[in-house]
Design a protein around this motif. Structure first.
Motif, PDB file in Angstrom:
ATOM      1  N   MET A   1      10.248  53.000  24.344  1.00 60.86           N
ATOM      2  CA  MET A   1      11.272  52.401  25.180  1.00 60.86           C
ATOM      3  C   MET A   1      10.692  52.150  26.570  1.00 60.86           C
ATOM      4  O   MET A   1      10.058  53.009  27.156  1.00 60.86           O
ATOM      5  N   SER A   2      10.848  50.963  27.092  1.00 62.65           N
ATOM      6  CA  SER A   2      10.298  50.594  28.395  1.00 62.65           C
ATOM      7  C   SER A   2      11.312  50.908  29.472  1.00 62.65           C
ATOM      8  O   SER A   2      12.365  50.317  29.540  1.00 62.65           O
ATOM      9  N   ARG A   3      11.010  51.879  30.303  1.00 63.39           N
ATOM     10  CA  ARG A   3      11.982  52.341  31.286  1.00 63.39           C
ATOM     11  C   ARG A   3      11.342  52.538  32.646  1.00 63.39           C
ATOM     12  O   ARG A   3      10.160  52.754  32.779  1.00 63.39           O
ATOM     13  N   GLY A   4      12.148  52.542  33.685  1.00 65.86           N
ATOM     14  CA  GLY A   4      11.714  52.859  35.035  1.00 65.86           C
ATOM     15  C   GLY A   4      12.889  52.792  35.946  1.00 65.86           C
ATOM     16  O   GLY A   4      13.981  52.438  35.545  1.00 65.86           O
ATOM     17  N   SER A 124      13.875  48.442  18.980  1.00 59.31           N
ATOM     18  CA  SER A 124      13.706  47.200  19.724  1.00 59.31           C
ATOM     19  C   SER A 124      12.801  46.217  18.980  1.00 59.31           C
ATOM     20  O   SER A 124      11.926  46.605  18.196  1.00 59.31           O
ATOM     21  N   SER A 125      13.000  44.942  19.254  1.00 62.95           N
ATOM     22  CA  SER A 125      12.132  43.900  18.706  1.00 62.95           C
ATOM     23  C   SER A 125      10.807  43.828  19.440  1.00 62.95           C
ATOM     24  O   SER A 125       9.872  43.148  18.984  1.00 62.95           O
ATOM     25  N   LEU A 126      10.698  44.520  20.581  1.00 66.22           N
ATOM     26  CA  LEU A 126       9.432  44.589  21.305  1.00 66.22           C
ATOM     27  C   LEU A 126       8.585  45.721  20.744  1.00 66.22           C
ATOM     28  O   LEU A 126       9.086  46.827  20.541  1.00 66.22           O
ATOM     29  N   PRO A 127       7.312  45.479  20.493  1.00 68.05           N
ATOM     30  CA  PRO A 127       6.450  46.537  19.968  1.00 68.05           C
ATOM     31  C   PRO A 127       6.391  47.728  20.911  1.00 68.05           C
ATOM     32  O   PRO A 127       6.279  47.576  22.126  1.00 68.05           O
ATOM     33  N   ALA A 128       6.500  48.926  20.357  1.00 63.70           N
ATOM     34  CA  ALA A 128       6.359  50.181  21.102  1.00 63.70           C
ATOM     35  C   ALA A 128       7.407  50.355  22.198  1.00 63.70           C
ATOM     36  O   ALA A 128       7.223  51.148  23.116  1.00 63.70           O
ATOM     37  N   ALA A 129       8.516  49.621  22.119  1.00 65.36           N
ATOM     38  CA  ALA A 129       9.552  49.736  23.157  1.00 65.36           C
ATOM     39  C   ALA A 129      10.634  50.739  22.791  1.00 65.36           C
ATOM     40  O   ALA A 129      11.529  50.985  23.581  1.00 65.36           O
ATOM     41  N   TYR A 230       6.953  38.658  28.788  1.00 62.31           N
ATOM     42  CA  TYR A 230       6.567  37.249  28.845  1.00 62.31           C
ATOM     43  C   TYR A 230       7.046  36.498  27.607  1.00 62.31           C
ATOM     44  O   TYR A 230       7.270  35.288  27.653  1.00 62.31           O
ATOM     45  N   GLU A 231       7.217  37.220  26.503  1.00 57.38           N
ATOM     46  CA  GLU A 231       7.706  36.578  25.275  1.00 57.38           C
ATOM     47  C   GLU A 231       9.230  36.581  25.207  1.00 57.38           C
ATOM     48  O   GLU A 231       9.837  35.726  24.563  1.00 57.38           O
ATOM     49  N   GLU A 283      21.002  39.030  18.641  1.00 54.04           N
ATOM     50  CA  GLU A 283      20.041  39.001  19.737  1.00 54.04           C
ATOM     51  C   GLU A 283      19.975  40.349  20.432  1.00 54.04           C
ATOM     52  O   GLU A 283      20.990  41.035  20.608  1.00 54.04           O
ATOM     53  N   GLU A 284      18.768  40.709  20.880  1.00 49.95           N
ATOM     54  CA  GLU A 284      18.586  41.913  21.690  1.00 49.95           C
ATOM     55  C   GLU A 284      18.817  41.578  23.161  1.00 49.95           C
ATOM     56  O   GLU A 284      18.503  40.463  23.607  1.00 49.95           O
ATOM     57  N   LEU A 285      19.352  42.534  23.904  1.00 47.18           N
ATOM     58  CA  LEU A 285      19.555  42.357  25.337  1.00 47.18           C
ATOM     59  C   LEU A 285      18.286  42.747  26.078  1.00 47.18           C
ATOM     60  O   LEU A 285      17.683  43.787  25.804  1.00 47.18           O
ATOM     61  N   PHE A 286      17.885  41.886  27.044  1.00 46.46           N
ATOM     62  CA  PHE A 286      16.723  42.157  27.883  1.00 46.46           C
ATOM     63  C   PHE A 286      17.088  41.925  29.343  1.00 46.46           C
ATOM     64  O   PHE A 286      17.747  40.936  29.678  1.00 46.46           O
TER      65      PHE A 286
END
Length: 294
Positions: A1-4, A124-129, A230-231, A283-286
């Motif tokens: 999960m990409s967090r900050g 997530s549809s993002l790898p390693a997210a 970016y994708e 759709e995933e939320l970004f």
């Protein structure tokens, strides 16, 4: 999960095209392994007052519609509230046997009927997210409130050091207010303690169910919305919202935020996620995490 740690998005980005740059987070309340070394997207806000893409009145209307539907669908569980304030029961109607089926549908079904979409947390549809948030049913038009960022609200002077250690769920508002959206460990204990402190008889001033596997407010999943890439362009943005004093007391039980202390009397800070474009089922939320304010 990409967090900050995060700051709210602005209207100027519009969610279109690739990110405009990368940035670290000056004054970040926490640095975690999850955020180390990752490129972070940047959003520019000319003035802090320009971060809102929909009026506060629109946010309030959406929350009231969703929360009133949740309350009305579960009147059987609201017996202590209705006994203390009978006039509240007259607003929503008395509990009826026929409403058992409505309550059995659950909060997700109630949300779908009230706002026209459903949400789900899954990989997530993002790898390693890790975990992401998806629109699981229906659709959301541009400018719709689709999620809330839950957690304990800290003002600038309030202690959050120990809660922030290794915590990738700390959200930083434009004015320096912090929201700790972690549902585990010390953060979880602090939120529960503050919620019990603020309860007034049968009236809960905040929602604690977002800490569990069965949240009563399905919107309270904003801390799991991943950063765009970016994708994957951003399709939602953060918007701060201060809960007005006129907010119905019986509906505060669905607010997934609580203040750390009452040293300073001020409105409860919430953060909602607003769509930057129409979003379809599946759709995933970004979002964009970082904002530079001129």
């Amino acid at each position: 999960m990409s967090r900050g740690c995060a700051a709210p998005c602005c209207a100027g980005c519009g969610g279109a095209g690739p990110p405009t740059g990368t940035a670290s987070c000056p004054g970040s309340p926490s640095t975690s392994a999850a955020s180390a070394g990752e490129a972070r997207t940047l959003r520019y806000v000319p003035e802090s007052s320009q971060d809102k893409i929909i009026p506060d009145e629109a946010v309030l209307e959406t929350l009231l519609r969703a929360f009133a539907a949740l309350f009305a669908s579960d009147l059987g569980r609201q017996a202590p509230v209705l006994a203390a304030r009978p006039e509240i029961g007259r607003k929503y109607g008395e509990p009826e046997p026929g409403r058992c089926e409505e309550a059995a549908r659950g909060p997700q079904e109630v949300l779908f009927q009230a706002l026209g979409f459903g949400l789900a947390r899954r990989h997530s549809s993002l790898p390693a997210a890790g975990t992401g948030v998806f629109l699981s049913r229906g659709g959301a038009r541009r400018g719709a409130v689709v999620a809330m960022y839950p957690g304990t609200v800290y003002r600038k002077h309030e202690p959050i050091f120990f809660q922030s250690l290794g915590n990738p769920f700390i959200f930083r508002c434009i004015d320096g207010v912090l929201i700790d959206g972690n549902d585990k460990g010390l953060s979880r204990a602090v939120y529960r303690s503050c919620s019990r402190r603020d309860q007034l008889g049968p009236f809960q001033m905040s929602d604690v169910s977002w800490l569990t596997a069965a949240p009563q407010n399905p919107l309270a999943v904003g801390q799991y919305v991943n950063n765009c890439s970016y994708e994957k362009a951003a399709n939602v943005c953060y918007q701060e919202f201060d809960v007005p004093s006129c907010f119905p007391v019986e509906l505060k039980q669905y607010l997934p935020n609580i203040v750390y202390s009452h040293d300073i009397q001020s409105p409860l800070r919430c953060v909602v996620l607003v769509t930057l474009r129409d979003i379809k089922q599946g759709e995933e939320l970004f979002s964009n995490y970082y904002t530079v304010i001129n």
